[in-house]
Design an enzyme around this catalytic site. Structure first.
Site, PDB file in Angstrom:
ATOM      1  CD  GLU A  45      -5.164  -3.018  -6.777  1.00  0.00           C
ATOM      2  OE1 GLU A  45      -6.321  -3.453  -6.692  1.00  0.00           O
ATOM      3  OE2 GLU A  45      -4.227  -3.473  -6.089  1.00  0.00           O
ATOM      4  CG  ASP A  69      -9.577  -2.588  -6.800  1.00  0.00           C
ATOM      5  OD1 ASP A  69     -10.660  -3.172  -6.969  1.00  0.00           O
ATOM      6  OD2 ASP A  69      -9.050  -2.483  -5.685  1.00  0.00           O
ATOM      7  CE  LYS A  95     -10.139  -5.786  -4.356  1.00  0.00           C
ATOM      8  NZ  LYS A  95     -10.049  -4.524  -3.581  1.00  0.00           N
ATOM      9  CG  ASP A 100      -3.920  -0.996  -3.789  1.00  0.00           C
ATOM     10  OD1 ASP A 100      -4.373  -0.128  -4.556  1.00  0.00           O
ATOM     11  OD2 ASP A 100      -4.640  -1.713  -3.076  1.00  0.00           O
ATOM     12  CE  LYS A 115      -4.142  -1.939   0.398  1.00  0.00           C
ATOM     13  NZ  LYS A 115      -5.275  -1.696  -0.530  1.00  0.00           N
TER      14      LYS A 115
END
Length: 368
Positions: free
Chosen positions: A213, A238, A262, A188, A163
């Site tokens: 991401e 995402d 997801k 991300d 992250k």
């Protein structure tokens, strides 16, 4: 197949350690576990992966409950289905609320696979007997993050998502890369940047990242196309991708070179398969993201990740990565960096009712 009974379990489980991103810090994980029972007595399980507050998407645990109780479950009450894919057109009259739709659709898919006495992975078109496991490293002091990476490397994890946010990005990645020159690493951003940060984000190109991401806004595909033209590092979308149509537009615009799917974010397993198939046609690799789920949703993710174009290790780690104990039996385990795809019918794991009851705050039962 006809669903005759459904139950919604409101659960609350404490993470082993807080999970920190650029958007939120999660310590207690609320969820809704969905149980569906067919006329033949087959039980299927799904999970609503929305969070307690709308920091990831607009959905929350409470909005999911409202949609399931007042709209989605009543829509399927008394209806005969030959295949779970029939739920999509039925639910399409209700705008968005993808996590609510995915929760009940996942339970129906589990019932469907069990009725056919086949693993869910096989019913979705999976081809793998084992999947490679990836792990997420939340924001923390740098040495603590490096220590976690080292520990997960020893466990065999195949891909590391770190992250980042403004102020904890280029310097952080540089230090990690110095410690782990060959680490299969991605970053991300959780929408933490704008096009004004192009030059800063270009500095990440030197670290040979697998991808970055969702660097820009959660609802954007246009600005991401501008940014991707400036970056050598592949952009992975995402939050921007909530449907097959979103994926098509993003790919046509050149907004990304990778997509994170997801199931909860895109409305369920059938849309996951649809996006997977389209991306495979367009030579866009996909991987399965995680939502700090219990073992129920983790089992669905394992089944999805067995499909052929899920060619990058996803955010699917061992149950013990997040929970002192999971609500499924057996728990998800990682061995030599891999997770075995269950061969049993349905999701391939049993829900441990004693553990589910332990973490359940209340239950809503719906008789069809």
């Amino acid at each position: 197949m006809k669903i005759k009974h459904a139950e919604l379990y409101f659960t609350e489980m404490k993470l082993i350690e807080p999970f920190v991103s650029s958007l939120e810090k999660v310590e207690m994980r609320e969820s809704i576990i969905v149980k569906a029972v067919t006329e033949e007595g087959v039980t299927g399980w799904g999970e609503a992966v929305a969070f307690s507050s709308p920091w990831y998407t607009e959905e929350t645990v409470q909005t999911v409950f409202h949609m399931l109780k007042d709209f989605l479950i009543p829509l399927i009450a008394g209806k005969e289905f030959s295949h779970p894919k029939e739920l999509g057109p039925l639910f399409s009259k209700l705008k968005r609320n993808y996590m609510a739709k995915a929760a009940i659709e996942g339970a129906v898919w589990d019932c469907y696979a069990k009725e056919h006495e086949k693993p869910l992975s096989a019913m979705l078109g999976g081809t793998r007997s084992a999947i490679e496991a990836g792990v997420v490293i939340g924001l923390a002091p740098r040495q603590e993050m490096i220590k976690k990476i080292d520990a997960h490397l020893s466990e065999g994890y195949k891909r590391f998502k770190v992250k980042i946010k403004p102020g904890q990005d280029v310097g952080l990645i540089r230090e990690i890369r110095k410690e782990f020159p060959a680490l299969p690493m991605m970053a991300d951003a959780n929408s933490a940047y704008t096009l004004e940060d192009i030059d800063h984000l270009k500095a990440l190109d030197e670290f040979s990242l697998m991808m970055i991401e969702q660097p820009l806004a959660a609802d954007d595909i246009v600005d991401h196309a501008i940014l991707q033209r400036e970056l050598q590092t592949p952009i992975c979308l995402d939050e921007s991708i909530v449907s097959l149509d979103d994926a098509r537009k993003a790919i046509e615009l050149g907004s990304c070179r990778v997509i994170n799917i997801k199931p909860g974010r895109v409305g369920g397993l059938q849309e996951t398969v649809n996006i997977h198939n389209y991306c495979m046609e367009k030579n866009i690799p996909v991987w399965c993201g995680g939502m700090l789920e219990t073992g129920v949703s983790r089992a669905h993710n394992i089944a999805c990740a067995s499909l052929p174009n899920f060619s990058i290790p996803g955010d699917i780690s061992a149950s013990s990565r997040y929970w002192e104990e999971d609500i499924i039996s057996p728990e998800v385990t990682v061995k030599n960096g891999k997770i075995q795809v269950p061969e049993q019918a349905g999701i391939g794991f049993q829900v441990d009712m004693k553990k589910l009851d332990k973490y359940t705050k209340h239950v809503f039962a719906y008789q069809m």
